[in-house]
Scaffold this active site. Sequence first.
Site, PDB file in Angstrom:
ATOM      1  N   CYS A 347       0.832  -1.198   0.000  1.00  0.00           N
ATOM      2  CA  CYS A 347       0.000   0.000   0.000  1.00  0.00           C
ATOM      3  C   CYS A 347       0.872   1.255   0.000  1.00  0.00           C
ATOM      4  O   CYS A 347       1.481   1.590  -1.008  1.00  0.00           O
ATOM      5  CB  CYS A 347      -0.985  -0.041   1.160  1.00  0.00           C
ATOM      6  SG  CYS A 347      -2.353   1.123   0.972  1.00  0.00           S
ATOM      7  N   HIS A 456      -3.664  -5.514   1.409  1.00  0.00           N
ATOM      8  CA  HIS A 456      -3.200  -5.922   2.731  1.00  0.00           C
ATOM      9  C   HIS A 456      -3.655  -7.362   3.000  1.00  0.00           C
ATOM     10  O   HIS A 456      -4.566  -7.867   2.364  1.00  0.00           O
ATOM     11  CB  HIS A 456      -3.795  -5.014   3.811  1.00  0.00           C
ATOM     12  CG  HIS A 456      -3.271  -3.622   3.801  1.00  0.00           C
ATOM     13  ND1 HIS A 456      -2.013  -3.292   4.244  1.00  0.00           N
ATOM     14  CD2 HIS A 456      -3.855  -2.451   3.416  1.00  0.00           C
ATOM     15  CE1 HIS A 456      -1.834  -1.981   4.128  1.00  0.00           C
ATOM     16  NE2 HIS A 456      -2.937  -1.456   3.629  1.00  0.00           N
TER      17      HIS A 456
END
Length: 508
Positions: A347, A456
């Site tokens: 991310c 994630h």
Amino acid sequence: MNGRTRSPARAVMVLGTTSGAGKSWLATALCRWYARQGLKVAPFKAQNMSNNARVVPGSGGRLGEIGSAQYFQALAARVLPDVRMNPVLLKPENDTGSQVVVLGEVRADLAAVPWRERSERLWPFAQDALLALMAENDVVVIEGAGSPAEINLHASDYVNMRTAQAARAACLLVSDIDRGGAFAHLYGTHQLLPAAERALLRGYVLNRFRGDARLLEPGPQQLLALTGVPTLAVLPMWRGHGLPEEDGLHDEGPGWQRGAGNAAASLRIAVVAYPRISNLDEFQPLRQLRGVQLRWARSAEELAGADWIVLPGSKHTSGDLAWLREQRIDAALARHAAARRPVLGLCGGLQMLGEALVDPHGVEGENGEGNAPGLGLLPLVTAFEPDKLLRRTDACFDGVGDEWSMLRGVQFGGYEIRHGRSVQHPALPAAAVALRNAEGEAIGWQQGSVLGLYAHGLFESTEVLRALFGARVRGLESVFDGLADFIDRHFEPGALMRLLADAEPGKD
């Protein structure tokens, strides 16, 4: 209680004398313990301050965010997580400000409101969520925050005793005896609470005790004589429970944290611990892997000896990238990648690995603070958009090769929480698309030994762990049952059911 008309729920609340006393994991254990008694259980925390968040169902079919602790507590309770379980989430963005998430959605209008005024405006959301959960469940397990007896904050603290009173909860007060001063913490907290709030305390818990519990005598008896509240449990030190600590990063030393493996044979993974690190809980499974050593690295020197370097999520990508350069970690990353040793960005870490960060809307700060050159290890440009993207992600590795070829064909379910949107730089050779979601959208790229992903939850996938390390870790069900077994052994017999009997039923 299931199978008949439900009586008003009863609430058990876990309070702590300090932050880090053990509230989160004990609340998780209670969720599983009560669920194993055949009760319908829901967790609740009125307000959480954390950059560890999960994507869950919200209102109107939309997705929202809650703190990771309440997400795991819901799974322990065997219920679907939803935004009411953590109605207010504060995500720190700098030393003085936080993003405010209410019932899963960002409320920019509340970010600049003074703390005391904001608390009063947030309490109705928390109260409504609490009462709704109590109407739908047999038991609500509530987690407090920090200490309930901060006398300078007490009037505006809705997370602790105001919530306890609204739920008519039976309260446990937990103290970390490993830090020292546990009896003083318990007695002082009791004395600082107003009489009506003291009356809700039903038991003390001494957490993280080392040695023979008989050494504590006559402390619990004297505390009972002074306060009228019994000590219901002495919980031994237990680091291997398998749950991430909410503030776990700050409890780790600078060295390599070894799991079950032999140090000489271990794979060393360094996770760069920048100031606004987020979603660090997703690395918890690595601590359980045989043959893996984990380190939180805060300088270039602490990357020495690493086989892998991981750039995790960030709540302020451009700010953490500037910090990374100040620590000379950028040069260490470049050397690591040039030696074709694995670099992984997740991310915000992916965004840093690209060519540039562009912030046309001031998402990361005014006056162009969010604009920055990237590390140049992936040919990507990231633009920050005002609307946050939240979604659960079913993804498949398809274009991976070289150092990451073992992931080819592996599927896993993760989640995305981000303002950034990344595209390939038009003037540079394209990176391989390494990961696609179920819609075929690219959410991961690879160039050489450098891999960047927007999803994630990578290390929470048993398929990924098997592909990368040939290993399995304990599943969450085993972790939750282990927690419930632990408190069943160490609480006084019958104490946990007596707590329910002592709690007043919630209002119909």
